[in-house]
Write an enzyme that holds these catalytic residues in place. Sequence first.
Site, PDB file in Angstrom:
ATOM      1  CD  GLU A 160     -34.670 -11.636   3.701  1.00 31.11           C
ATOM      2  OE1 GLU A 160     -34.394 -12.422   3.639  1.00 31.11           O
ATOM      3  OE2 GLU A 160     -34.324 -11.007   5.264  1.00 31.11           O
ATOM      4  CB  ALA A 197       9.010   2.129  10.390  1.00 25.44           C
ATOM      5  NE  ARG A 213      -6.952   0.571  14.205  1.00 27.21           N
ATOM      6  CZ  ARG A 213      -5.912   0.902  14.585  1.00 27.21           C
ATOM      7  NH1 ARG A 213      -6.561   1.512  15.685  1.00 27.21           N
ATOM      8  NH2 ARG A 213      -5.158   0.791  14.503  1.00 27.21           N
ATOM      9  CB  ALA A 269       7.938  -5.743   7.872  1.00 30.08           C
ATOM     10  CB  ALA A 300       3.619 -14.075   8.728  1.00 28.20           C
TER      11      ALA A 300
END
Length: 320
Positions: A52, A163, A185, A252, A257
Amino acid sequence: MAAAIALSRRGRPASAPNPNVGCILVQPAPAKAGGRVVARGWTQPGGRPHAEAMALAAAGDAARGATAYVSLEPCAHASARGPACSDLLIAAGIARAVIAARDPDPRTDGAGIARLRAAGVEVVEELLPAEARAAMAPWWTRHAWGRPFVTLKLATSLDGCIAMADGSSRWITGERARAHAHLERAMHQAILVGRGTLDADAPGLDVRLPGLEDRSPAKWLLTRGKAPAGWTAISSPEAIDGVDSLLVEGGAGAAAAFLAADRVDRLLLYRAPMLIGGGRAALGDIGLADLAEAHGRWRLADSRLLGSDQLDVYERVRRD
């Protein structure tokens, strides 16, 4: 309002620990629908100036009689870093304020709106509140849950591999998908990989988009050991602190996790039109004991093609 919400994303993540807010000032057009935009503002790096204040400074006298479209309730508390935005709007002489979402900060929560109304400003509340909260998801998650907002990125083949069997993974997705991942990112304060990904790929984890190179996030490593120079070691998903937003990129084990700990709020699934067969799976064990537990946990929020690759964005459904 949609434009103000989109504008708010310019401040993310640099506005942390303050919310990233967007503000657009519009002068009514006589005898016409809509109006004329006289100024725009978004929360600046470090949290000040607020959206603002930036818009009002740009508008000058043109703010008088204008409508302010703001993605979050204007703050009602002054600080050493600047005056309250509700007071600034009143002093500028705006006639109307359209607000997407109330500020959950107890110092403002409803007080900013009340102050505007007491000064004779017409206030419209709760216009596109879900969209505004989504644009401020890291800050909102910190206030609601006391932890960072976590995005998990998976780039896979159609059969769910990240992969080849020998670990080679450059490149599964194409140039457009990789550019989008670099934009993600730039929208996060920190980025994390597991030890296996660090050892196998030695990733730079920087932002390589023209004009956004300075937005590279801090590099974190999920490990019980030490991290190399320039990295921060994180022992577990629950140990994360000090940031409002985190992007988990691989591999992975790290992905599993965070899912097992239920610390993933948003999932980016990039899928390339290829089949690998016998490759490395995108996920390890996430602790699922019953298939019924997997249902109803994710909601599709966006889906688009990036070149020949498919991007699906899912949001974690939380009911408590």
